[in-house]
Write a protein that holds these residues in place. Structure first.
Motif, PDB file in Angstrom:
ATOM      1  N   GLY A   1      12.326  11.794  27.420  1.00 43.93           N
ATOM      2  CA  GLY A   1      10.292  12.214  27.483  1.00 43.93           C
ATOM      3  C   GLY A   1      10.433  11.762  29.011  1.00 43.93           C
ATOM      4  N   ALA A   2      11.491  11.575  29.697  1.00 48.72           N
ATOM      5  CA  ALA A   2      11.215  11.356  31.165  1.00 48.72           C
ATOM      6  C   ALA A   2      11.768  12.027  32.080  1.00 48.72           C
ATOM      7  CB  ALA A   2      10.546   9.738  31.376  1.00 48.72           C
ATOM      8  N   ILE A   3      11.304  12.259  33.387  1.00 45.92           N
ATOM      9  CA  ILE A   3      12.488  13.012  34.325  1.00 45.92           C
ATOM     10  C   ILE A   3      11.738  11.786  36.181  1.00 45.92           C
ATOM     11  CG2 ILE A   3      12.578  14.750  35.944  1.00 45.92           C
ATOM     12  CD1 ILE A   3      11.971  16.607  33.668  1.00 45.92           C
ATOM     13  N   VAL A   4      13.097  11.529  36.416  1.00 45.99           N
ATOM     14  CA  VAL A   4      12.891  11.222  37.830  1.00 45.99           C
ATOM     15  C   VAL A   4      12.975  12.055  38.905  1.00 45.99           C
ATOM     16  CG1 VAL A   4      13.515   9.267  40.047  1.00 45.99           C
ATOM     17  CG2 VAL A   4      13.176   8.674  37.379  1.00 45.99           C
ATOM     18  N   THR A   5      12.247  12.232  39.585  1.00 42.65           N
ATOM     19  CA  THR A   5      13.096  13.571  40.905  1.00 42.65           C
ATOM     20  C   THR A   5      12.237  13.791  41.857  1.00 42.65           C
ATOM     21  OG1 THR A   5      12.710  15.825  40.757  1.00 42.65           O
ATOM     22  CG2 THR A   5      11.376  15.331  39.148  1.00 42.65           C
TER      23      THR A   5
ATOM     24  N   PHE B   1       9.457  11.069  41.903  1.00 44.12           N
ATOM     25  CA  PHE B   1       8.899  10.779  40.911  1.00 44.12           C
ATOM     26  C   PHE B   1       8.946  10.653  39.818  1.00 44.12           C
ATOM     27  CE2 PHE B   1       6.261  12.369  45.420  1.00 44.12           C
ATOM     28  CZ  PHE B   1       5.315  11.901  45.015  1.00 44.12           C
ATOM     29  N   ALA B   2       8.267   9.641  38.782  1.00 46.29           N
ATOM     30  CA  ALA B   2       8.597   9.904  37.519  1.00 46.29           C
ATOM     31  C   ALA B   2       7.379  10.310  36.405  1.00 46.29           C
ATOM     32  CB  ALA B   2       8.258   8.544  36.966  1.00 46.29           C
ATOM     33  N   VAL B   3       8.619  11.450  36.083  1.00 43.23           N
ATOM     34  CA  VAL B   3       7.297  12.179  35.204  1.00 43.23           C
ATOM     35  C   VAL B   3       7.451  12.508  34.310  1.00 43.23           C
ATOM     36  CG1 VAL B   3       7.312  14.843  34.633  1.00 43.23           C
ATOM     37  CG2 VAL B   3       7.709  14.280  36.991  1.00 43.23           C
ATOM     38  N   THR B   4       6.136  11.984  33.455  1.00 43.76           N
ATOM     39  CA  THR B   4       6.556  12.340  31.874  1.00 43.76           C
ATOM     40  C   THR B   4       5.870  13.992  31.473  1.00 43.76           C
ATOM     41  OG1 THR B   4       5.729   9.794  31.653  1.00 43.76           O
ATOM     42  CG2 THR B   4       5.720  10.384  29.702  1.00 43.76           C
ATOM     43  N   VAL B   5       6.652  14.125  30.337  1.00 44.57           N
ATOM     44  CA  VAL B   5       6.864  15.235  30.293  1.00 44.57           C
ATOM     45  C   VAL B   5       7.649  15.618  29.007  1.00 44.57           C
ATOM     46  CG1 VAL B   5       9.039  16.781  31.462  1.00 44.57           C
ATOM     47  CG2 VAL B   5       6.722  17.887  31.260  1.00 44.57           C
ATOM     48  N   GLU B   6       6.777  17.262  27.605  1.00 43.79           N
ATOM     49  CA  GLU B   6       6.771  17.423  26.982  1.00 43.79           C
ATOM     50  C   GLU B   6       8.868  18.039  27.301  1.00 43.79           C
ATOM     51  OE1 GLU B   6       4.771  18.676  23.942  1.00 43.79           O
ATOM     52  OE2 GLU B   6       3.840  17.263  23.740  1.00 43.79           O
ATOM     53  N   GLN B   7       9.848  18.298  26.332  1.00 46.42           N
ATOM     54  CA  GLN B   7      11.379  19.348  26.858  1.00 46.42           C
ATOM     55  C   GLN B   7      11.426  18.589  27.915  1.00 46.42           C
ATOM     56  OE1 GLN B   7       8.199  23.072  26.034  1.00 46.42           O
ATOM     57  NE2 GLN B   7      10.237  23.589  24.904  1.00 46.42           N
ATOM     58  N   ALA B   8      11.360  17.147  28.028  1.00 46.82           N
ATOM     59  CA  ALA B   8      12.040  16.830  29.356  1.00 46.82           C
ATOM     60  C   ALA B   8      13.474  17.696  29.972  1.00 46.82           C
ATOM     61  CB  ALA B   8      12.492  15.364  29.238  1.00 46.82           C
ATOM     62  N   ALA B   9      14.397  17.826  28.964  1.00 46.32           N
ATOM     63  CA  ALA B   9      15.259  17.991  29.452  1.00 46.32           C
ATOM     64  C   ALA B   9      15.503  19.425  29.635  1.00 46.32           C
ATOM     65  CB  ALA B   9      16.197  18.636  27.830  1.00 46.32           C
ATOM     66  N   GLN B  10      14.463  20.759  29.155  1.00 50.59           N
ATOM     67  CA  GLN B  10      14.418  21.896  29.960  1.00 50.59           C
ATOM     68  C   GLN B  10      13.888  21.538  31.112  1.00 50.59           C
ATOM     69  OE1 GLN B  10      13.462  21.191  26.892  1.00 50.59           O
ATOM     70  NE2 GLN B  10      13.030  22.695  25.473  1.00 50.59           N
TER      71      GLN B  10
ATOM     72  N   THR C   1      18.298  15.997  43.174  1.00 49.14           N
ATOM     73  CA  THR C   1      18.733  14.802  42.598  1.00 49.14           C
ATOM     74  C   THR C   1      18.217  14.626  41.342  1.00 49.14           C
ATOM     75  OG1 THR C   1      17.435  14.057  43.673  1.00 49.14           O
ATOM     76  CG2 THR C   1      19.660  14.111  44.597  1.00 49.14           C
ATOM     77  N   ALA C   2      17.465  15.557  40.927  1.00 47.63           N
ATOM     78  CA  ALA C   2      16.422  14.723  39.521  1.00 47.63           C
ATOM     79  C   ALA C   2      17.380  13.905  38.108  1.00 47.63           C
ATOM     80  CB  ALA C   2      15.227  16.075  39.015  1.00 47.63           C
ATOM     81  N   ARG C   3      17.218  13.656  37.369  1.00 49.82           N
ATOM     82  CA  ARG C   3      18.029  12.832  35.898  1.00 49.82           C
ATOM     83  C   ARG C   3      16.798  12.901  35.200  1.00 49.82           C
ATOM     84  NH1 ARG C   3      16.891   9.445  40.873  1.00 49.82           N
ATOM     85  NH2 ARG C   3      16.295   7.884  40.259  1.00 49.82           N
ATOM     86  N   LEU C   4      17.174  12.979  34.665  1.00 47.34           N
ATOM     87  CA  LEU C   4      16.277  12.039  33.060  1.00 47.34           C
ATOM     88  C   LEU C   4      16.543  10.451  32.942  1.00 47.34           C
ATOM     89  CD1 LEU C   4      17.667  13.762  29.392  1.00 47.34           C
ATOM     90  CD2 LEU C   4      15.681  14.346  30.952  1.00 47.34           C
ATOM     91  N   ASP C   5      15.351   9.856  32.718  1.00 45.12           N
ATOM     92  CA  ASP C   5      15.088   8.775  32.590  1.00 45.12           C
ATOM     93  C   ASP C   5      14.849   8.150  31.411  1.00 45.12           C
ATOM     94  OD1 ASP C   5      15.004   5.226  33.900  1.00 45.12           O
ATOM     95  OD2 ASP C   5      13.019   6.132  34.780  1.00 45.12           O
ATOM     96  N   GLY C   6      15.291   8.409  30.260  1.00 43.36           N
ATOM     97  CA  GLY C   6      15.063   8.285  29.042  1.00 43.36           C
ATOM     98  C   GLY C   6      14.433   9.320  28.900  1.00 43.36           C
TER      99      GLY C   6
END
Ligand SMILES: Nc1ncnc2c1ncn2[C@@H]1O[C@H](COP(=O)(O)OP(=O)(O)O)[C@@H](O)[C@H]1O
Ligand SMILES: [Mg+2]
Length: 322
Positions: free
Chosen positions: A272-276, A243-252, A265-270
């Motif tokens: 404010g966005a996470i793929v997990t 899933f692609a998640v748009t979220v504030e404080q993406a790094a945390q 396996t989650a990772r940053l995708d630009g």
């Protein structure tokens, strides 16, 4: 599953088995030291859009060239409608329409004259058939215009029109969406859907999974000339759903997700966005988890997978890369 069409090893029947239109049978092609195609076996059934996927250099075009009798296999063979293409191609190839890589087009001639040129090589096709195929590919209104004024998508569709001239049972298309813009991809997809609705069988190669996921019933993935997997698109994506998640404080949020057993396996995708992945593969459980942890997402959507990620997952090489 009462079907027993696909043998899982051992001898494979050569006769046309029920609804198998094209059978690729332990096919190999060697160029010097390199096995460009390595013992590949596949069945394409009547009425399906079969996606033939693999990264550049995987062996797709080589397989397609052997399927069309353009080059000879080193071992194995291809049977279309029960005929061995290498020895009996003259019988069956007129029932196959093909577009391999870019169509060869004359820019200074009209689309219609380009079609007419191909038709004359085929021994002549009635003018009404030219109209019919132009109509089919959505170029009826532009048939009189010179091809050099066409968009790439229009040129590709003209290439498909050429492949359709003899009203083939099977269409073999090598990366027909390659280089097209999104609108061109949608037009090509609509065209192929229409052709299948009219009873054609389509064998389509691509190196981009997202191009074929809405179109194909089944897909085969090849890499280094070998079959990696053959399955329905649903099964392919379900097994590796992210899933692609748009979220504030993406790094945390990412740090927290990665600490979960399903989130390794989650990772940053630009920004404010996470793929997990999600708990039990369910988007709503992922949503709940994030909300409860204080990271309410702005959006959660299935992540459009590219072939590379599916590949990495399938070959077990996903851990430790990006
Ligand atoms: N005529 C050829 N001579 C030597 N090697 C070739 C030839 N055609 C293809 N190859 C090699 O075979 C492999 C498969 O190529 P190809 O079938 O074009 O892959 P794809 O269409 O999947 O990108 C590649 O490594 C390519 O370099
Ligand atoms: Mg190719």
């Amino acid at each position: 599953m009462a079907q027993t069409l696909v043998a899982s090893g051992g001898a494979r029947a050569v006769a046309p088995h029920g609804d198998v239109v094209m059978r690729i049978d332990r096919l190999s092609k060697r160029y010097g030291q390199r096995l460009a195609v390595d013992g590949l076996s596949l069945d394409v059934r009547r009425g399906e859009i079969f996606g033939f996927l693999g990264p550049n250099g995987a062996g797709k075009t080589t397989t397609i060239r052997m399927s069309l009798g353009l080059i000879a296999p080193t071992a194995g063979g291809v049977h279309i409608l029960g005929h061995d293409v290498a020895t009996d191609g003259a019988h069956v190839l007129p029932r196959v329409g093909a577009l391999v890589e870019q169509p060869a087009l004359y820019g200074y001639m009209s689309g219609r004259d380009n079609l007419r040129a191909v038709a004359s090589v085929l021994g002549g096709v009635p003018e009404s058939r030219l109209d019919a195929v132009l109509e089919l590919v959505g170029l009826r209104g532009r048939g009189a215009d010179r091809v050099r004024t066409y968009s790439l998508g229009m040129k590709q569709r003209l290439g498909v029109a050429m492949a359709l001239l003899q009203d083939p049972d099977l269409l073999v298309l090598d990366e027909p969406a390659n280089g097209l813009d999104p609108a061109g991809i949608v037009e090509m997809r609509d065209l192929l859907r229409q052709l299948v609705a009219q009873g054609k069988t389509i064998f389509l190669s691509s190196h981009v999974l997202t191009e074929v996921r809405q179109l194909c019933t089944r897909v085969a993935i090849i890499n280094l000339g070998k079959l990696v997997t053959e399955s329905t698109v649903d099964d392919l994506l379900r097994g590796h759903g992210e899933f692609a998640v748009t979220v504030e404080q993406a790094a945390q949020a990412l740090a927290l997700v990665r600490a979960q057993p399903w989130g390794s396996t989650a990772r940053l995708d630009g920004p404010g966005a996470i793929v997990t992945r999600a708990p039990d593969g369910r988007g709503r459980d992922l949503n709940l988890f994030l909300v409860q942890a204080g990271y309410a997402p702005d959006a959660i959507a299935p992540h459009a997978q590219d072939l590379e990620h599916v590949f990495l997952a399938l070959t077990g090489a996903a851990n430790g890369t990006n």
